[in-house]
Write a protein that holds these residues in place. Sequence first.
Motif, PDB file in Angstrom:
ATOM      1  N   THR A  18       0.815  -1.192   0.000  1.00  0.00           N
ATOM      2  CA  THR A  18       0.000   0.000   0.000  1.00  0.00           C
ATOM      3  C   THR A  18       0.854   1.250   0.000  1.00  0.00           C
ATOM      4  N   ALA A  19       0.645   2.116  -0.991  1.00  0.00           N
ATOM      5  CA  ALA A  19       1.338   3.395  -1.038  1.00  0.00           C
ATOM      6  C   ALA A  19       0.399   4.466  -0.498  1.00  0.00           C
ATOM      7  N   GLY A  20       0.884   5.662  -0.367  1.00  0.00           N
ATOM      8  CA  GLY A  20       0.059   6.759   0.127  1.00  0.00           C
ATOM      9  C   GLY A  20      -1.035   7.120  -0.836  1.00  0.00           C
ATOM     10  N   CYS A  21      -1.893   8.018  -0.458  1.00  0.00           N
ATOM     11  CA  CYS A  21      -3.009   8.428  -1.289  1.00  0.00           C
ATOM     12  C   CYS A  21      -2.516   9.095  -2.549  1.00  0.00           C
ATOM     13  N   GLY A  22      -3.209   8.820  -3.646  1.00  0.00           N
ATOM     14  CA  GLY A  22      -2.901   9.464  -4.916  1.00  0.00           C
ATOM     15  C   GLY A  22      -1.565   9.019  -5.456  1.00  0.00           C
ATOM     16  N   GLY A  23      -0.901   9.884  -6.173  1.00  0.00           N
ATOM     17  CA  GLY A  23       0.408   9.568  -6.703  1.00  0.00           C
ATOM     18  C   GLY A  23       0.299   8.847  -8.028  1.00  0.00           C
ATOM     19  N   ASP A  24       1.465   8.678  -8.671  1.00  0.00           N
ATOM     20  CA  ASP A  24       1.511   8.033  -9.967  1.00  0.00           C
ATOM     21  C   ASP A  24       1.877   6.563  -9.871  1.00  0.00           C
ATOM     22  N   THR A  25       2.059   6.045  -8.681  1.00  0.00           N
ATOM     23  CA  THR A  25       2.415   4.653  -8.510  1.00  0.00           C
ATOM     24  C   THR A  25       1.239   3.772  -8.904  1.00  0.00           C
ATOM     25  N   PRO A  26       1.443   2.832  -9.873  1.00  0.00           N
ATOM     26  CA  PRO A  26       0.355   1.933 -10.227  1.00  0.00           C
ATOM     27  C   PRO A  26      -0.118   1.191  -8.982  1.00  0.00           C
ATOM     28  N   GLY A  27      -1.416   1.106  -8.796  1.00  0.00           N
ATOM     29  CA  GLY A  27      -1.964   0.421  -7.644  1.00  0.00           C
ATOM     30  C   GLY A  27      -2.101   1.275  -6.405  1.00  0.00           C
ATOM     31  N   ALA A  28      -1.572   2.504  -6.437  1.00  0.00           N
ATOM     32  CA  ALA A  28      -1.638   3.367  -5.256  1.00  0.00           C
ATOM     33  C   ALA A  28      -3.090   3.683  -4.913  1.00  0.00           C
TER      34      ALA A  28
END
Length: 194
Positions: A18-28
Amino acid sequence: MTTLPTRASLGVLLLALTAGCGGDTPGAYDARADSSVYDHAAADDSFDLDFRHQFEEQATLSDGRKVRLWFARSGDRLLEQHYSPDEQAWTEPQVVFVSDESHPCQGIDIVEENGIVAAIADFGLWCHEGEPPMQSLAAVSTGDLTEWDVDVVEGFDGWTSLTMDDEQVRWTGHGRSLSWTSDGGFGEGESPAG
């Protein structure tokens, strides 16, 4: 490269990245784009109410949400629910997979990191006595966890380790491997040497 060991091949491993909210990371996870409906309590259904810890598991994700996987009382379904700390409620349980076996294998492990949720589940009549599973599945969900991508292998001893490198998840075990990427989905990996 991160290698995550699993318990035995008789279990479920949930790798929640789990990444932080939003962002350009696929799956974020992006809370603003979350299409989940949070209006339920945690389900109390379980394959074995006396030994439910062997057939269900819950993890808190780094963004504060919770995710829960368990085998249904009927034994032929892997179910999922997730929780929003903002809404203080769970989603309605959803079916991740329906097996033609009505006997799940024991054990669920949950690990989380970077926006991708990956699971391993095994189904088989005599798993509790040490026999190999009849069906081994790998399931993946990203973002708001409302859709799952599932791959099933019949007559396989199960995945024994899980490796994550950037945006690729790789399951290996018993001379086989399987990989998943956010842009390509599931694909057969190279068989490990030896």
